[in-house]
Scaffold this motif. Sequence first.
Motif: not given
Length: 992
Positions: A759, A761, A788
């Motif tokens: 992911e 971020k 995200n």
Amino acid sequence: MKNSLIKGLMVFLTMLCTSLTYSQDVSGTVSDASGPLPGASVLVKGTTNGAQTDFDGKFTIKNVGSNAVLVFSYIGLKTQELNVAGKSTVNVVLNEDSAELKEVVVIGYGSVRKKDATGAVDQISAKDFDNVSSPSPAQILRGKVAGVQVTQSSGEPGAGVAIRVRGNSSIRSGNSPLIVIDGVPLDGGNVSGGGDDLLGSSSAKNPLNFVNQNDIESISVLKDASSTAIYGSRGSNGVIVITTKKGKSNVPQINYSSSVQFSKMSGNLDVMDANQFVAAGGIDKGSRTYDWEDAVLRNGFSTNHDLSFAKTTENSNTRISLGASSTNGIVKNTGLDKYNATVYNSNDFFGGALKIEERIIYASLKDEATLLSNNAGAVGNLMGAALYWNPTLPIYAPDGSYTFVGNDYLNPVQLLDAYKDYTNTNKLLASINTTWKINSKLKYQFLFGIETSNSSRKSQLLPTIQITNVAQATDPQTLVTKYGQASISNLNKFNRTFEHTLNYNNDFSDNFNLDALVGYSYYDYTADGSTATGKGYSPLQTNLIDNIEGGLRNEFRVNSFRNRVELQSYFGRVNATLYKKLIVTATLRADGSTKLGENNKYDYFPSVGIAYKVIEDQEGLFNSFKVRGNYGITGNQEFAPNSAIARASYSLDGGLGEQINANENLKWETTKSYGIGADFELFNNRLTGSIDYFQRDTKDLIFPVPAASSQPGPPAPRFVNLAGNLINKGVEVSLNYSVINTQDFTWDISGNASFLSNEVKNFPGFIATGALNGQGLSGAYAQVVTTNYPAYTYYLYEWRGYDADGMSIYADAAGNDTGLGTADKKLLDKQPLPKINVGFNTSLAYKGFDASASFYGAFGHYIYNNTTNANFAKSAFSGDPGKNITLEVATSPQSTADVSAPSTRYLEKGDFFRMGNLTVGYTFKGDVIERFKMKSARFFVNASNLFIITSYSGSDPEVDTDKSLNGVPSAGMEYLSYPREKSVAVGINVTF
């Protein structure tokens, strides 16, 4: 007195007779699975009476008692004891000692017992891939090691591969692991010359093509910070350590292997045949002779030959090998010829105090390619033209010439015949390693290595074929358009490695051992190249490459480049064992690189690993159990040289143009990682395995900031470290089980699985990649990098089907059905990177027979089928002469006016499970081969890619077409790629 003398004489005679009766000469033969074993040790247990087997594996020991026990031993094989039981001939077959083979694993700057490793390290040995059909060592790893995914970009011989160790640790920089061969780290870049591919760019070749798999002794994969931080700024993507073979026998040994392989296309791109085309409403041109597979494909054929010589003495070790292979690819005019030579030699001096080792690996490769590019436009490449050609249209006109339709509707056979592309590459990897044992505890090593490659690529497209906007130019004097193009590209590399290490190992007591290492290294990587391109030739010219200046003078172009990267490092490692239970490994490396900005030339990469042996070498159900934990920081310097400095170049008119803006603060991407794991052995060591959990956090992501469109602002791109993190998490499981282990019959199975997630971020950007190509797809893309979401998340229109008029229906932002004009692209919960990778392997042997099979698969990811998006639409089917499509699309309700926009319609599950290899062999022994003065002879049959289970509609789900956009890589894209093959090989391996 007389009686005493008589009794004493009787006792003496009795002992003498007993000795003569029960002492005898014992002879026999010692063999392993491959045949007679020279240099094996045979010893009468409890005595010093023994012998070594000769060249033919034979031995003789004198004065052996009838009830004596003989002990047979050889390095890497199980020691075996046999009672003579009055026999004068004793033959024995020694089996591989799997525990011993896996006992020691090669790591950075040394080796360690597997039981003492604090990091996640896996190793496969030559027995795991001998006689397996694989053109590159990278493909040997498929399904063998948990957490390692190997994806070949296409089915082309020598095609590039994407190796991922525990997933992706970077977005824009390289994700390939560092590869170290015999202690020399490779630079990791492409070794083949580039060039103009005319109909788009092509993928780089596999940089490991130069290594002959038959020369490899073992491959170690270092996966976590505890094992990779010793490589500092180059360790964040994992490290693969390849060790080549040495001699093993103290008598000369010659080994020869040969195989022949037959292959054909695997899978099917199911476009319509001529009858289906006409029945579906296509324009009938009268012919029924065309079949796209016959036009551009063929049955592949490969030959492989390897010859090696090895011998060891008390103070020396020598191995020399020669290899030659030739591969004709399943696409016409493609192939790879490879010639290898390796030399290993070591000598001990001063009673073993000084050891000097020399290694040489040389390879000559010749690639033949055709026009199969990654990003061909509407006219397509060779595969595209072959698929869309109207199957009722003959390839040749009545006069024997090629049938011509138009500059944007290519005759595939004419395209095949008009294009030539050859690349010749010479590669050398050589090193000298000097080891000085200062005393029993202190050892100094110096390694000097060189890696050189010289590559020349020559390509031409004849002026007899005309393609829209390709290889054409206007003569400024006559204003006549001329066709044809030729290119010659050269790439030269010269890399040097200098490493000094000092190792101290001491048992201070039974409860404390210290193994310490300090070192210094210097790496120097240089590359230079040039390209010459000509365009606009006479239709009568057929050899453009050798007369490249024979085109239009104003279209002749020459360019050149040169760059250099230096890396200097200081490193140290301490490995302490306390009470034979607790092991602590601490590592620190300081790296400085010319790639970085002026203010960030150096950085530090620490790690610590701890292991505790809860149970060790116990009998019964639980034999061993060790827990591990690690934390560390590694770096990634796989970005372009000179990215941090201001760069400019002179244009054709002599003007100076800025290319890159300087960034004195540019630094490495760094990855913090931690993990915990456990290793175990159960059921009297028959079941072994490991389980690991890890998390990696990469920051300081390197991206180019584009030039400003207006001033004030930077006039050229500038590389910067963006805010944001790429977080990878995962679990890995490996199991190995010895089902049966007897002298005549063995059966082993192993399996592994990795579960990955990633992911992005805190990332400020919304960056496009996954470029799409083909009719109506100019400027389109399918993937983005944004916060995200997983890396390379799909960003597409959500397709809902067709309306009553055959027009596509898409979803708008609110989820309502709408047309394309009011639809909205959506970030999907679908990613191209597999969430699950699995592997399964089994092998068995019964007397002379052996068999092995390997399987692997990937799940939880999606593939974007750019081939279907670009080529198979109702609109392409209409018109004259019309383009061929699939029967499914031809009979669908889609309107010919419908636009095939990038959407979820072309997004498919990429799940697959494939049989990688199946090998069956038989080893001949005894009188059958002794007549030919052989020690052993093994015949084998190997099959690759026999079957695959998948729902993917394209030719193959295991594909990775390079669809990068503005330097940002893609993943999981498929577009007109070289088809994958299935093959069967037969071969023989003999030892003299």
